[in-house]
Write a protein that holds these residues in place. Structure first.
Motif, PDB file in Angstrom:
ATOM      1  N   ILE A 117       0.873  -1.286  -0.046  1.00  0.00           N
ATOM      2  CA  ILE A 117       0.076  -0.031   0.100  1.00  0.00           C
ATOM      3  C   ILE A 117       0.988   1.319   0.242  1.00  0.00           C
ATOM      4  N   HIS A 118       0.332   2.265  -0.170  1.00  0.00           N
ATOM      5  CA  HIS A 118       1.002   3.606  -0.334  1.00  0.00           C
ATOM      6  C   HIS A 118       0.927   4.298   0.553  1.00  0.00           C
ATOM      7  N   LEU A 119      -0.038   5.121   0.863  1.00  0.00           N
ATOM      8  CA  LEU A 119      -0.374   5.998   1.950  1.00  0.00           C
ATOM      9  C   LEU A 119      -1.272   5.035   3.086  1.00  0.00           C
ATOM     10  N   GLY A 120      -2.113   4.449   2.498  1.00  0.00           N
ATOM     11  CA  GLY A 120      -3.180   3.747   3.551  1.00  0.00           C
ATOM     12  C   GLY A 120      -4.008   4.774   4.407  1.00  0.00           C
ATOM     13  N   LEU A 121      -4.400   5.799   3.755  1.00  0.00           N
ATOM     14  CA  LEU A 121      -5.193   6.629   4.663  1.00  0.00           C
ATOM     15  C   LEU A 121      -6.618   6.479   4.469  1.00  0.00           C
ATOM     16  N   MET A 122      -7.173   6.095   3.102  1.00  0.00           N
ATOM     17  CA  MET A 122      -8.746   6.123   3.187  1.00  0.00           C
ATOM     18  C   MET A 122      -9.165   4.551   3.194  1.00  0.00           C
ATOM     19  N   ASP A 123     -10.309   4.552   4.162  1.00  0.00           N
ATOM     20  CA  ASP A 123     -10.701   3.287   4.466  1.00  0.00           C
ATOM     21  C   ASP A 123     -11.420   2.408   3.426  1.00  0.00           C
ATOM     22  N   VAL A 124     -10.665   2.190   2.292  1.00  0.00           N
ATOM     23  CA  VAL A 124     -11.483   1.522   1.161  1.00  0.00           C
ATOM     24  C   VAL A 124     -10.588   0.425   0.623  1.00  0.00           C
ATOM     25  N   LYS A 125     -10.908  -0.581   0.008  1.00  0.00           N
ATOM     26  CA  LYS A 125     -10.208  -1.609  -1.016  1.00  0.00           C
ATOM     27  C   LYS A 125     -10.548  -1.157  -2.259  1.00  0.00           C
ATOM     28  N   VAL A 126      -9.466  -1.155  -3.165  1.00  0.00           N
ATOM     29  CA  VAL A 126      -9.473  -0.801  -4.505  1.00  0.00           C
ATOM     30  C   VAL A 126      -9.072  -2.014  -5.210  1.00  0.00           C
ATOM     31  N   GLU A 127      -9.646  -2.131  -6.653  1.00  0.00           N
ATOM     32  CA  GLU A 127      -9.067  -2.757  -7.584  1.00  0.00           C
ATOM     33  C   GLU A 127      -8.404  -1.995  -8.830  1.00  0.00           C
ATOM     34  N   ARG A 128      -7.266  -2.505  -8.918  1.00  0.00           N
ATOM     35  CA  ARG A 128      -6.583  -1.623 -10.286  1.00  0.00           C
ATOM     36  C   ARG A 128      -6.950  -2.091 -11.680  1.00  0.00           C
ATOM     37  N   ASN A 129      -6.888  -1.080 -12.439  1.00  0.00           N
ATOM     38  CA  ASN A 129      -7.268  -1.440 -13.857  1.00  0.00           C
ATOM     39  C   ASN A 129      -8.660  -2.246 -14.093  1.00  0.00           C
ATOM     40  N   ALA A 130      -9.654  -1.909 -13.339  1.00  0.00           N
ATOM     41  CA  ALA A 130     -10.736  -2.468 -13.003  1.00  0.00           C
ATOM     42  C   ALA A 130     -11.596  -2.527 -14.296  1.00  0.00           C
ATOM     43  N   PHE A 131     -11.607  -1.694 -15.086  1.00  0.00           N
ATOM     44  CA  PHE A 131     -12.426  -1.307 -16.255  1.00  0.00           C
ATOM     45  C   PHE A 131     -11.627  -1.695 -17.540  1.00  0.00           C
ATOM     46  N   GLY A 132     -10.377  -2.336 -17.484  1.00  0.00           N
ATOM     47  CA  GLY A 132      -9.603  -2.445 -18.494  1.00  0.00           C
ATOM     48  C   GLY A 132      -8.511  -2.026 -18.918  1.00  0.00           C
ATOM     49  N   ARG A 133      -7.678  -2.355 -19.921  1.00  0.00           N
ATOM     50  CA  ARG A 133      -6.475  -1.518 -20.176  1.00  0.00           C
ATOM     51  C   ARG A 133      -6.625  -0.016 -20.966  1.00  0.00           C
ATOM     52  N   GLN A 134      -5.780   0.452 -21.583  1.00  0.00           N
ATOM     53  CA  GLN A 134      -5.826   1.602 -22.301  1.00  0.00           C
ATOM     54  C   GLN A 134      -6.933   1.834 -23.281  1.00  0.00           C
ATOM     55  N   ARG A 135      -7.001   0.695 -24.098  1.00  0.00           N
ATOM     56  CA  ARG A 135      -7.876   0.636 -25.287  1.00  0.00           C
ATOM     57  C   ARG A 135      -9.435   0.504 -24.623  1.00  0.00           C
ATOM     58  N   GLU A 136      -9.410   0.212 -23.466  1.00  0.00           N
ATOM     59  CA  GLU A 136     -11.081   0.165 -23.151  1.00  0.00           C
ATOM     60  C   GLU A 136     -11.457   1.448 -22.311  1.00  0.00           C
ATOM     61  N   PHE A 140     -12.805   7.779 -17.766  1.00  0.00           N
ATOM     62  CA  PHE A 140     -12.107   6.506 -17.338  1.00  0.00           C
ATOM     63  C   PHE A 140     -11.146   5.977 -17.989  1.00  0.00           C
ATOM     64  N   ILE A 141      -9.701   6.223 -17.712  1.00  0.00           N
ATOM     65  CA  ILE A 141      -8.520   5.777 -18.480  1.00  0.00           C
ATOM     66  C   ILE A 141      -7.777   4.611 -17.577  1.00  0.00           C
ATOM     67  N   ARG A 142      -7.840   3.253 -17.846  1.00  0.00           N
ATOM     68  CA  ARG A 142      -7.060   2.423 -16.923  1.00  0.00           C
ATOM     69  C   ARG A 142      -7.576   2.418 -15.504  1.00  0.00           C
ATOM     70  N   ALA A 143      -8.777   2.910 -15.309  1.00  0.00           N
ATOM     71  CA  ALA A 143      -9.359   3.138 -14.198  1.00  0.00           C
ATOM     72  C   ALA A 143      -9.494   1.777 -12.966  1.00  0.00           C
ATOM     73  N   PRO A 144      -9.261   2.282 -11.776  1.00  0.00           N
ATOM     74  CA  PRO A 144      -9.527   1.486 -10.533  1.00  0.00           C
ATOM     75  C   PRO A 144     -11.148   1.636 -10.294  1.00  0.00           C
ATOM     76  N   TYR A 145     -11.515   1.009  -9.270  1.00  0.00           N
ATOM     77  CA  TYR A 145     -12.722   1.221  -8.531  1.00  0.00           C
ATOM     78  C   TYR A 145     -12.708   0.750  -7.219  1.00  0.00           C
ATOM     79  N   ILE A 146     -13.763   1.191  -6.407  1.00  0.00           N
ATOM     80  CA  ILE A 146     -13.667   0.838  -4.964  1.00  0.00           C
ATOM     81  C   ILE A 146     -14.376  -0.508  -4.806  1.00  0.00           C
ATOM     82  N   MET A 147     -13.739  -1.557  -4.230  1.00  0.00           N
ATOM     83  CA  MET A 147     -14.535  -2.878  -4.143  1.00  0.00           C
ATOM     84  C   MET A 147     -15.360  -2.661  -2.760  1.00  0.00           C
ATOM     85  N   GLU A 148     -14.692  -2.200  -1.845  1.00  0.00           N
ATOM     86  CA  GLU A 148     -15.363  -2.094  -0.600  1.00  0.00           C
ATOM     87  C   GLU A 148     -15.043  -0.623   0.151  1.00  0.00           C
ATOM     88  N   VAL A 149     -16.028  -0.316   1.223  1.00  0.00           N
ATOM     89  CA  VAL A 149     -15.883   0.885   1.944  1.00  0.00           C
ATOM     90  C   VAL A 149     -16.247   0.391   3.345  1.00  0.00           C
TER      91      VAL A 149
END
Length: 191
Positions: free
Chosen positions: A94-113, A132-141
């Motif tokens: 994890i990087h900063l670990g400040l926000m109490d969320v779980k994220v999925e990276r590149n969740a909507f696909g690669r650059q072409r998506e 949305f560009i190679r966007a994550p999404y929040i799996m859990e809050v």
């Protein structure tokens, strides 16, 4: 107000343009000492692994945690959301670990998506154009995280007190409403 944009990698100039469009002073943050002079900071999109390594290399990890501990608002967009998250699916890093969320990276696909869509964002807009560009999404809050927007049953915007995270790039449009919302957060926390 002076608003910082972390200038290690990513869409720095675009965020600065949005802040200036709203009549505030934007500062490109390249040194830890500059954090003392600003009232809020944006962590832009880019490549989260690269931004994470640069944050550590230049000492921004502990400095941004301290910034957050002072309840100074932080706004993470796309990769910036990943940087803020307490948990990243599939990795212990994890990087900063400040926000109490779980994220999925590149969740909507690669650059072409990559795509654009209109979102309803609580407290911001009913029709916000989101890029949305190679966007994550929040799996859990968890705890006191408020969901602000959902797209395709996936959480794409959330707030936890002085922390704001979105999965998309609001700086790539000419719509300043989300940045205005962040400025209002700063005013709220200044009181």
């Amino acid at each position: 107000m002076k608003i910082g944009v972390l200038a290690l990698q990513g869409a720095v100039a675009e965020h600065m343009r949005m802040i200036e469009m709203l009549g505030e002073e934007a500062v490109a943050i390249k040194k830890v000492e500059q954090l003392d002079d600003i009232e809020g900071i944006i962590i832009p999109g880019g490549e989260s692994t690269t931004i994470g390594k640069l944050i550590k290399k230049y000492g921004f990890d502990s400095a941004l945690i301290e910034f957050s501990n002072k309840k100074k608002p932080i706004f993470g967009t796309c990769a910036g959301l990943i940087i803020l998250a307490k948990e990243i699916n599939g990795t212990k890093d994890i990087h900063l670990g400040l926000m109490d969320v779980k994220v999925e990276r590149n969740a909507f696909g690669r650059q072409r998506e990559s795509f654009e869509t209109d979102l309803e964002i609580k407290g911001v807009a009913e029709d916000f154009r989101a890029v949305f560009i190679r966007a994550p999404y929040i799996m859990e809050v968890k705890n006191d995280v408020e969901v602000l927007s959902v797209f395709d049953d996936k959480i794409v915007a959330a707030r936890q007190g002085h922390l704001l995270g979105v999965a998309f790039h609001p700086e790539l449009t000419l719509d300043p409403r989300l940045h205005h919302y962040f400025l209002d957060m700063i005013k709220e926390y200044r009181r």
